[in-house]
Structures are given as structure tokens and as C-alpha cells.
Design a protein around this motif. Sequence first.
Motif, mmCIF file in Angstrom:
data_model
loop_
_atom_site.group_PDB
_atom_site.id
_atom_site.type_symbol
_atom_site.label_atom_id
_atom_site.label_comp_id
_atom_site.label_asym_id
_atom_site.label_seq_id
_atom_site.Cartn_x
_atom_site.Cartn_y
_atom_site.Cartn_z
ATOM 1 N N ASP A 328 -36.960 42.708 -44.339
ATOM 2 C CA ASP A 328 -38.051 43.432 -43.272
ATOM 3 C C ASP A 328 -38.744 44.734 -44.197
ATOM 4 O OD1 ASP A 328 -39.627 44.482 -41.219
ATOM 5 O OD2 ASP A 328 -38.090 45.711 -40.482
ATOM 6 N N GLY A 329 -39.544 44.197 -45.044
ATOM 7 C CA GLY A 329 -40.333 45.289 -46.128
ATOM 8 C C GLY A 329 -39.363 45.712 -47.323
ATOM 9 N N PRO A 330 -39.978 46.348 -48.121
ATOM 10 C CA PRO A 330 -39.115 46.995 -49.251
ATOM 11 C C PRO A 330 -37.615 47.372 -49.293
ATOM 12 C CG PRO A 330 -41.483 47.507 -49.340
ATOM 13 C CD PRO A 330 -41.011 47.236 -48.024
ATOM 14 N N GLY A 331 -36.730 46.580 -49.297
ATOM 15 C CA GLY A 331 -35.340 47.145 -49.445
ATOM 16 C C GLY A 331 -34.781 46.923 -48.138
ATOM 17 N N GLY A 332 -35.463 46.751 -47.081
ATOM 18 C CA GLY A 332 -34.985 46.794 -45.724
ATOM 19 C C GLY A 332 -34.462 45.435 -45.116
ATOM 20 N N ALA A 333 -33.773 45.405 -44.001
ATOM 21 C CA ALA A 333 -33.492 44.002 -43.477
ATOM 22 C C ALA A 333 -33.356 44.577 -41.763
ATOM 23 C CB ALA A 333 -32.278 43.529 -44.123
ATOM 24 N N VAL A 334 -33.311 43.500 -41.147
ATOM 25 C CA VAL A 334 -33.161 43.699 -39.493
ATOM 26 C C VAL A 334 -32.119 42.366 -39.380
ATOM 27 C CG1 VAL A 334 -35.343 44.356 -38.965
ATOM 28 C CG2 VAL A 334 -34.821 41.955 -39.081
ATOM 29 N N HIS A 335 -31.123 42.855 -38.477
ATOM 30 C CA HIS A 335 -30.106 42.035 -38.232
ATOM 31 C C HIS A 335 -30.477 41.156 -36.771
ATOM 32 C CE1 HIS A 335 -25.835 40.775 -38.156
ATOM 33 N NE2 HIS A 335 -25.810 40.808 -37.097
ATOM 34 N N LEU A 336 -30.297 39.861 -36.974
ATOM 35 C CA LEU A 336 -30.778 38.908 -36.001
ATOM 36 C C LEU A 336 -29.348 37.729 -35.730
ATOM 37 C CD1 LEU A 336 -34.224 38.361 -36.985
ATOM 38 C CD2 LEU A 336 -33.555 39.859 -35.475
ATOM 39 N N HIS A 337 -29.424 37.464 -34.601
ATOM 40 C CA HIS A 337 -28.456 36.271 -34.118
ATOM 41 C C HIS A 337 -29.298 34.986 -33.799
ATOM 42 C CE1 HIS A 337 -25.374 39.273 -32.366
ATOM 43 N NE2 HIS A 337 -25.156 39.380 -33.779
ATOM 44 N N ALA A 338 -28.712 33.915 -34.517
ATOM 45 C CA ALA A 338 -29.477 32.649 -34.137
ATOM 46 C C ALA A 338 -28.458 31.883 -33.634
ATOM 47 C CB ALA A 338 -29.781 31.960 -35.682
ATOM 48 N N ARG A 339 -28.519 30.966 -32.760
ATOM 49 C CA ARG A 339 -27.766 30.146 -31.976
ATOM 50 C C ARG A 339 -28.230 28.771 -32.226
ATOM 51 N NH1 ARG A 339 -23.908 30.857 -27.752
ATOM 52 N NH2 ARG A 339 -24.658 32.875 -27.546
ATOM 53 N N VAL A 340 -27.169 27.868 -32.849
ATOM 54 C CA VAL A 340 -27.696 26.341 -33.296
ATOM 55 C C VAL A 340 -26.794 25.314 -32.526
ATOM 56 C CG1 VAL A 340 -27.742 25.144 -35.428
ATOM 57 C CG2 VAL A 340 -28.088 27.810 -35.573
ATOM 58 N N PRO A 341 -26.995 24.468 -32.261
ATOM 59 C CA PRO A 341 -26.385 23.365 -31.380
ATOM 60 C C PRO A 341 -25.244 22.710 -32.610
ATOM 61 C CG PRO A 341 -28.544 22.744 -31.165
ATOM 62 C CD PRO A 341 -28.429 23.888 -32.311
ATOM 63 N N GLY A 342 -24.054 22.650 -31.691
ATOM 64 C CA GLY A 342 -23.000 21.984 -32.694
ATOM 65 C C GLY A 342 -22.334 23.109 -33.725
ATOM 66 N N PRO A 343 -21.454 22.297 -34.705
ATOM 67 C CA PRO A 343 -20.920 23.119 -35.558
ATOM 68 C C PRO A 343 -21.816 23.397 -36.556
ATOM 69 C CG PRO A 343 -19.452 21.351 -35.024
ATOM 70 C CD PRO A 343 -20.815 21.115 -34.656
ATOM 71 N N PHE A 344 -22.168 24.624 -37.091
ATOM 72 C CA PHE A 344 -23.008 24.885 -38.235
ATOM 73 C C PHE A 344 -22.879 26.310 -38.680
ATOM 74 C CE2 PHE A 344 -26.776 26.914 -40.127
ATOM 75 C CZ PHE A 344 -27.407 26.099 -40.811
ATOM 76 N N LEU A 345 -21.916 26.225 -39.795
ATOM 77 C CA LEU A 345 -21.035 27.222 -40.149
ATOM 78 C C LEU A 345 -21.227 27.699 -41.704
ATOM 79 C CD1 LEU A 345 -17.863 26.720 -38.409
ATOM 80 C CD2 LEU A 345 -19.435 28.162 -37.802
#
Length: 366
Positions: A328-345
Motif C-alpha cells: 500500500d504505497g512506498p514501503g507500506g502494507a495493509v493486512h487482509l484476510h482471504a477465504r478460499v474454498p477447500g484446502p489452500f495453504l
Amino acid sequence: MNRSIAIALALETTDAPREALALDRVTHRYGRTTAVDDVSLTIGAGEIVCLCGPSGCGKSSLLRIAAGLEPLQAGAVRVGGRLVADGRGAVPPEKRGVGLVFQDYALFPHLSVLDNVRFGLSGLSGDAQKGRALETLGQVGMAEHAGSFPHQLSGGQQQRVALARALAPNPAVLLLDEPFSGLDARLREQVRDETLHVLKRNGAATMLVTHDPEEAMFLADRIALMRAGRIVQIGSPIDLYTRPADSYAASFFGEVNRLPGVARGGAVETPVGSVPAAMAEGTAVEVLIRPEALKLSIDAAPSGAVTARVMAARLLGRSSLVHLDVPDGPGGAVHLHARVPGPFLPPEESLVSVSLDRSQVFVFPA
């Protein structure tokens, strides 16, 4: 003439109702606290409506007013098109034609299952009472326990007996107040599934109070979402999930990622892509993104995808929850959660491509 009797007699001549239960501009206060604030709601015959919301939002108070267990302070209540309460008087609870199921089931410990169900059938002969009680116990799968006592039953069995007792008088309206909250998670799923089928076969209009959004979405034809004594939004489960009225409604029915933004040129820019925002230029907004709106790939990146770093990945049974750091811009980041069907690790610190399903993204004024 007694006001409640006059109401009951006058209502015998009314036309056929369009709704089984109607609450019209109901307001109720406890001292200086407004528990129910100008609420109107109708429920049709055979319809299941869930009052949903956090503790203290007024849902149980509204149910108790409909039942006649709380005196009506303002507004009106109709059952089967008949006025049963207004500012001038009220028909007592036992004459309203409603069935009640409470959180603690309220079974009589000294009576058998059969006699608990017979309790509300005093207008029938002894044989007719027994026949109707056994018939209703059969509907909920408890006929073989007719001679048992409540202490000999499991929590799920007690709940089914309480439901049978409420259904036995064949009420036009059934009112259930947190009926599954005392059951453990696995039993709760089983019993509410059984209850849904019983309610649909019976055909009574049902108002059910719950604070569990998943339970409301599972059981309801329509959900009335409440907050601070008012109905925030009412509609089908899919309406409330996919077209929430505000950020409260969006977040109540599922986890959301929250991002601040500014509307410019009919859109708002986010770290995972541009989102339509039909708001005045420069309006500060809040963007709510459901975890399942984030589509992940470890192969070739789809067009418009961004690259994110995996911080953690956990299998939750039918789906996986992936924690992401998105630039998220120079040197920055945002923490997000994603939900994916089934096993995805994907491994921690690995890179994945993230694209956005904009149908599951909501923008509201900040």
C-alpha cells in the motif's frame, strides 16, 4: 364491557387477514431507556422471520410485546388480522392464538412429556387432548418419549418437547426466543435443521429471536436486523448479505476487511484495485471487502491482480483462511484476510496473486 373482551368480539367480524402477525409503530421503554423504537413489522402465514442483532438491541422485548408478556406502551399489535393490543387495552396472552418457546424451554418437571404437551389443550376432551399431544410429539420425533419426564431427556429432546407444546394448540403465530442457545454447537445444528422442517410443515407464522447471524440465515425467509431498538434492514438472507444497508449490516453477517478511502471520479482506489463509489467528489469512505472477495492464485497472475505476501494460512474445514500483507504505497502494507474454498495453504512468506470480486465489496460514507 371489559376492553379486552370487546376487542376479541369485535375482531370476529374482520375480513380475512393479509398477515398473521403485524406490529405497527411499536415503542417500548424501560425507565429512560428506549428498548423498542417505532418498529413496524408484518409476518405472513407460513413465513419465518428472524429478529437478529446483538444483545440489548430490543429483539426479545419486541417478541414479548407480540406475545402479550410485556404491556404495550405505544403502537398496535394484530394477530391473524385481529387487534390484540393498542393504547386502549389488550387481549391477554393466552387468548391471542400464539405459541411460545423460550430459551430455557420452561417444561414442568413434575409432568410427563405427554402431559407437558397436553397442558395448553384444556378446551378439548381428555381423549382429544391425548390424541393431539401424541400427534404433535410425532411431528417432532418425540412420540416414543411420551411417558418420560423432562429430567430424563437431553437438551435437544427438551427443546423438541417445548416446540411440540407450543404447536399443539395449532396457533396462528409461533414465537421463539433464542430456542437453540442452550445447546452445544453440533447438537444445535441438528435441532435447528429439524425445527426448520417442522415449522415449514406446520405452516404457522414464526417470529424467532437470535443473536447468531448464521442461524438467522439458515432459518429465515426474511431477517429483521435490529440495532438500538430499531430495524436497520429487513429482507431475505441473500439481500442482507449481498446488499447491506450500511457497514453495520455488512459486518454483522460475516467478517469484512475494512479500508479507508476517498471517492474520486466515481471510484475509490484500494490496494487491491479500484472500486465503484457513487458519491460526491472527495467524500471520505469506508471500503468493506468480504474475505471471499479476494481471489488468490499461485500460478499466472490474472489481469489486474496484485502481489501479496502470505503471513499465515489455516484450514477451517470447508475453507481456508489466508492472512495477507498487501503493498500500500512506498514501503507500506495493509493486512487482509482471504477465504478460499477447500484446502489452500501456501507457505508463509510466499507470494500469491490477489484479484478482487467487486460484487462482494461495499462502500459507505466514513
